[in-house]
Design a protein around this motif. Structure first.
Motif, PDB file in Angstrom:
ATOM      1  N   PRO B  48      23.942  34.881  53.461  1.00 20.43           N
ATOM      2  CA  PRO B  48      23.540  34.936  54.897  1.00 20.43           C
ATOM      3  C   PRO B  48      23.262  36.263  55.267  1.00 20.43           C
ATOM      4  O   PRO B  48      24.016  37.271  55.181  1.00 20.43           O
ATOM      5  CB  PRO B  48      24.558  34.065  55.515  1.00 20.43           C
ATOM      6  N   ASN B  49      22.265  36.420  56.110  1.00 19.36           N
ATOM      7  CA  ASN B  49      21.823  37.734  56.944  1.00 19.36           C
ATOM      8  C   ASN B  49      21.695  38.676  55.602  1.00 19.36           C
ATOM      9  O   ASN B  49      21.947  40.099  56.106  1.00 19.36           O
ATOM     10  CB  ASN B  49      22.576  38.133  58.014  1.00 19.36           C
ATOM     11  N   TYR B  98      15.424  30.337  72.343  1.00 16.14           N
ATOM     12  CA  TYR B  98      16.313  29.606  71.470  1.00 16.14           C
ATOM     13  C   TYR B  98      16.713  30.518  70.629  1.00 16.14           C
ATOM     14  O   TYR B  98      16.059  31.125  69.981  1.00 16.14           O
ATOM     15  CB  TYR B  98      15.357  28.167  71.022  1.00 16.14           C
ATOM     16  N   PRO B  99      17.794  30.414  70.103  1.00 17.37           N
ATOM     17  CA  PRO B  99      18.543  31.518  69.239  1.00 17.37           C
ATOM     18  C   PRO B  99      18.001  31.551  67.715  1.00 17.37           C
ATOM     19  O   PRO B  99      18.449  32.326  67.010  1.00 17.37           O
ATOM     20  CB  PRO B  99      19.979  31.396  69.226  1.00 17.37           C
ATOM     21  N   VAL B 102      15.642  35.196  66.883  1.00 19.96           N
ATOM     22  CA  VAL B 102      16.424  35.968  67.849  1.00 19.96           C
ATOM     23  C   VAL B 102      15.567  37.030  68.672  1.00 19.96           C
ATOM     24  O   VAL B 102      15.883  37.744  69.850  1.00 19.96           O
ATOM     25  CB  VAL B 102      17.462  37.072  66.962  1.00 19.96           C
ATOM     26  N   LEU B 145      20.061  27.545  61.904  1.00 23.31           N
ATOM     27  CA  LEU B 145      21.451  27.572  62.693  1.00 23.31           C
ATOM     28  C   LEU B 145      22.392  26.598  62.201  1.00 23.31           C
ATOM     29  O   LEU B 145      22.011  25.406  61.706  1.00 23.31           O
ATOM     30  CB  LEU B 145      21.095  26.828  64.069  1.00 23.31           C
ATOM     31  N   LEU B 146      23.880  26.933  62.169  1.00 22.78           N
ATOM     32  CA  LEU B 146      24.700  25.828  61.368  1.00 22.78           C
ATOM     33  C   LEU B 146      25.839  25.774  62.678  1.00 22.78           C
ATOM     34  O   LEU B 146      26.071  26.428  63.318  1.00 22.78           O
ATOM     35  CB  LEU B 146      25.498  26.640  60.476  1.00 22.78           C
ATOM     36  N   HIS B 147      25.718  24.488  63.049  1.00 27.24           N
ATOM     37  CA  HIS B 147      26.345  23.817  64.116  1.00 27.24           C
ATOM     38  C   HIS B 147      28.039  23.638  63.462  1.00 27.24           C
ATOM     39  O   HIS B 147      28.293  22.956  62.481  1.00 27.24           O
ATOM     40  CB  HIS B 147      26.072  22.773  64.700  1.00 27.24           C
ATOM     41  N   SER B 155      32.604  23.994  70.397  1.00 22.87           N
ATOM     42  CA  SER B 155      31.878  23.996  69.251  1.00 22.87           C
ATOM     43  C   SER B 155      30.897  25.384  69.457  1.00 22.87           C
ATOM     44  O   SER B 155      30.712  25.748  70.485  1.00 22.87           O
ATOM     45  CB  SER B 155      30.716  22.642  69.281  1.00 22.87           C
ATOM     46  N   TYR B 156      30.477  25.716  68.315  1.00 22.75           N
ATOM     47  CA  TYR B 156      29.716  27.089  68.417  1.00 22.75           C
ATOM     48  C   TYR B 156      28.479  26.891  67.324  1.00 22.75           C
ATOM     49  O   TYR B 156      28.558  26.029  66.287  1.00 22.75           O
ATOM     50  CB  TYR B 156      30.502  28.260  68.317  1.00 22.75           C
ATOM     51  N   SER B 157      27.491  27.961  67.322  1.00 21.95           N
ATOM     52  CA  SER B 157      26.646  27.810  66.280  1.00 21.95           C
ATOM     53  C   SER B 157      26.530  29.199  65.612  1.00 21.95           C
ATOM     54  O   SER B 157      26.801  30.264  66.210  1.00 21.95           O
ATOM     55  CB  SER B 157      25.044  27.591  66.819  1.00 21.95           C
ATOM     56  N   LEU B 158      26.444  29.034  64.318  1.00 17.15           N
ATOM     57  CA  LEU B 158      26.203  30.254  63.196  1.00 17.15           C
ATOM     58  C   LEU B 158      24.828  30.690  63.204  1.00 17.15           C
ATOM     59  O   LEU B 158      24.053  29.547  62.812  1.00 17.15           O
ATOM     60  CB  LEU B 158      27.254  30.238  62.048  1.00 17.15           C
ATOM     61  N   ILE B 159      24.499  31.773  62.966  1.00 13.05           N
ATOM     62  CA  ILE B 159      22.957  32.141  62.713  1.00 13.05           C
ATOM     63  C   ILE B 159      22.849  32.782  61.300  1.00 13.05           C
ATOM     64  O   ILE B 159      23.394  33.869  61.198  1.00 13.05           O
ATOM     65  CB  ILE B 159      22.142  32.721  63.917  1.00 13.05           C
TER      66      ILE B 159
END
Lengths: 95, 499
Positions: B48-49, B98-99, B102, B145-147, B155-159
């Motif tokens: 990732p990234n 919207y994330p 970015v 996005l991964l919820h 809950s949160y989101s990973l980018i």
């Protein structure tokens, strides 16, 4: 051209900026005066000027399809408000 | 689990309405680098990234630059679909907070796309027709996005920004399809054309080919469009079929009960096969499009268009017709052979080696046993080149059968062995002693033995059971390890039985 307070609130919402009532009024006045300033342009006769989306007169500025190194993951996440392993972490967003 | 289907509208109700379907298809282009920067495009299985730079992130001072290959691929796809390529095109900035982007906006094309109009011929339910294409434009893909659910229930989101900036072609059709079957045929045919042209892997499971559908119903015989529902989250061809069937059924039921179909976005849930309303936004989308100030416009000359047209390969529909005319194949055989460009090339290379007189034999082997063997490789789209077999193997095999050097039954065994080892068929035949026995005396000798050894079958035959001969032929073949010419064996047996 004067903006309405509703228009200012709509734009603020699109930009995800929270404004107080006093700020809405303050920005309404400022944004309206910016728009008025640019309205000066409407005084120019553009009858013989073709419409354009840019003023640089450049076209077809392209690059060959060649990969180049990316930033490191640490560099990518340097400015992230919150990091979670190799990921950027944000508050929950729904599709 | 919730019931998979809405209570089915009665057939009479269902047939009172005509579904109207339009598709939006997003296709990742197979470039080496991203749309506006040099990051590597292929992020499959990447950390990732790890394919991200300041352009992807929209850092201050960055400058996107258009990938010329992505533009060329889009125009190629447009030409393959009969689109007009306007001389002037430009990119626009689509703003949305919207994330998954970015930088706060997506570079897309608003009112001057690269390709306009176009058609794609499809076959559904035995009917061939042309589906109208509205436009094709070029844009950048978004981040993934991964919820996630935290330990304490928040809950949160990973980018993961790797996907952001991958060249993405968006094709929009007219509301021109009228059944789930037509929509699926359109998608399959489109995928085939894009793979032929080589601009995309167009793999739905991997996300390089994605589709949203607009669905509405109207009373049969009317032309006004009803309220449309946008259906999202369909991640396979099967999902598209199920989602559209569900949605058509649901809308028919709403309308037949005197209701009104709400104009909304609905998400398809694979586990239930249903579409569910997604929270509708209170206001219409307001993207504040404006011409992208970082990117000068594009001008495509006629010369460039014609040069690109020269790079188009023969497309599946034309290839199919040529195969029928040139090789005397049936339309269905031709359709199966042109399914993939590699498959069609394998066929023609094999015919070139085996000789045109054997074209249909080659077709039968490729469509039948070879396809079956490739299926055992465990890859969904395995081609001849993924196996140890080559056109030379198939051509040699067809030649051996044609010269009556081996029987059809032996040929299957030889093919299997060649598939496993990569050895040439003639070598396998010689090493295993599989040459067909065309020696009449030898066959006659074995036929006599078989008749002596099977008095019951002989009696059955003489008693009028003609089928008993087949059993006896089988016994001859067995005694000769499949190497006898079955026709010769039958003749030898009949000669003795009837004398």
């Amino acid at each position: 051209m004067a903006l309405t307070t509703d228009e200012v609130r709509h734009i603020a919402n699109l930009a995800r900026v929270a404004l107080s009532d006093a700020e809405v009024e303050r920005f309404r006045e400022q944004l309206s005066s910016i728009l008025e300033h640019f309205e000066t342009l409407t005084q120019i006769d553009t009858t013989d000027v073709p419409p354009t989306a840019q003023t640089l007169e450049l076209v077809n500025v392209e690059r060959p399809d060649e990969p180049r190194p990316s930033a490191t993951t640490d560099e990518v996440l340097l400015n992230a408000p919150r990091r979670d392993g190799p990921y950027l972490r944000v508050r929950a967003v729904l599709d | 689990m919730v019931a998979a289907q809405p209570e089915a509208a009665s057939t009479a109700t269902r047939t009172a309405y005509e579904p109207v379907i339009g598709l939006e298809v997003h296709v990742q282009l197979k470039t080496r680098s991203k749309m506006f920067c040099g990051c590597e495009r292929d992020y499959f299985e990447a950390e990732p990234n790890s394919h991200v730079c300041s352009v992807c992130l929209g850092m201050p001072g960055m400058l996107p630059v258009i990938n010329e290959q992505a533009v060329a691929f889009t125009i190629l796809a447009g030409l393959a679909l009969g689109c007009d390529i306007p001389a002037h095109s430009k990119f626009d900035r689509k703003n949305y907070p919207y994330p998954d982007l970015v930088k706060g906006y997506q570079i897309s094309q608003y009112d001057q796309p690269l390709c306009l109009g176009g058609t794609l011929e499809i076959e559904a339910d035995g009917v061939t027709r042309s589906v109208q294409i509205e436009r094709i434009h070029l844009e950048e893909d978004t981040a993934r996005l991964l919820h996630r659910e935290g330990a304490n229930g928040d809950s949160y989101s990973l980018i993961d920004v790797n996907r952001s900036g991958v060249p993405l072609m968006e094709l929009v059709t007219r509301p021109d399809m009228h059944s789930a079957a037509e929509a699926m045929a359109f998608l399959r045919t489109l995928r085939q054309v894009l793979r032929y042209v080589g601009v995309s892997d167009a793999d739905m499971e991997k996300g390089s080919f994605r589709c949203d559908a607009n669905v509405s119903l109207r009373p049969v015989g009317t032309t006004t469009l009803g309220n449309k529902v946008e259906v999202k989250n369909m991640n396979s061809f099967r999902a598209v079929g199920r989602a559209l069937e569900f949605e058509i059924e649901r809308q028919a039921r709403v309308l037949s009960e005197g209701g009104r179909v709400a104009q909304e976005t609905r998400g398809y849930i694979d586990a239930t096969g249903a579409t569910v309303s997604q929270r509708s936004k209170e206001e219409a989308h307001d993207y504040r499009y404006f011409p992208e100030p970082d990117l000068p416009p594009l001008e495509t000359s006629r010369v460039t268009v014609e040069e690109l047209r020269g790079h188009l390969p023969e497309l599946p529909a034309a290839k199919r017709e040529r195969f029928v005319a040139q090789y005397g194949l049936t339309p269905d055989e031709a359709r199966q052979l042109v399914e993939t460009r590699a498959g069609a090339e394998a066929f023609e290379q094999t015919v070139a080696l085996a000789g045109p007189a054997h074209a249909r034999d080659v077709a039968h082997w490729l469509i039948g046993d070879v396809t079956r063997l490739l299926g055992t490789l465990g890859e969904p789209d395995a081609e001849l080149t993924d196996s140890k077999l080559t056109p030379a193997h198939i051509a040699e095999l067809v030649g051996l059968v044609g010269q009556r050097a081996i029987t059809a039954a032996t040929a299957k065994e030889v093919l299997q062995a060649a598939f496993e080892s990569g050895e040439m068929p003639a070598a396998i035949v010689d090493a295993r002693g599989l040459r067909q026995i065309n020696d009449d005396a030898e066959i006659d000798r074995v036929a006599a033995e078989v008749i002596d050894a099977n008095p019951q079958a002989v009696a059955d035959y003489r008693g009028g059971k003609e089928a008993a001969v087949k059993f006896l032929v089988g016994q001859v073949m067995r005694a000769m390890r499949g190497r006898a010419d079955p026709n010769g064996a039958a003749e030898a047996l009949l000669r003795r039985l009837q004398s």
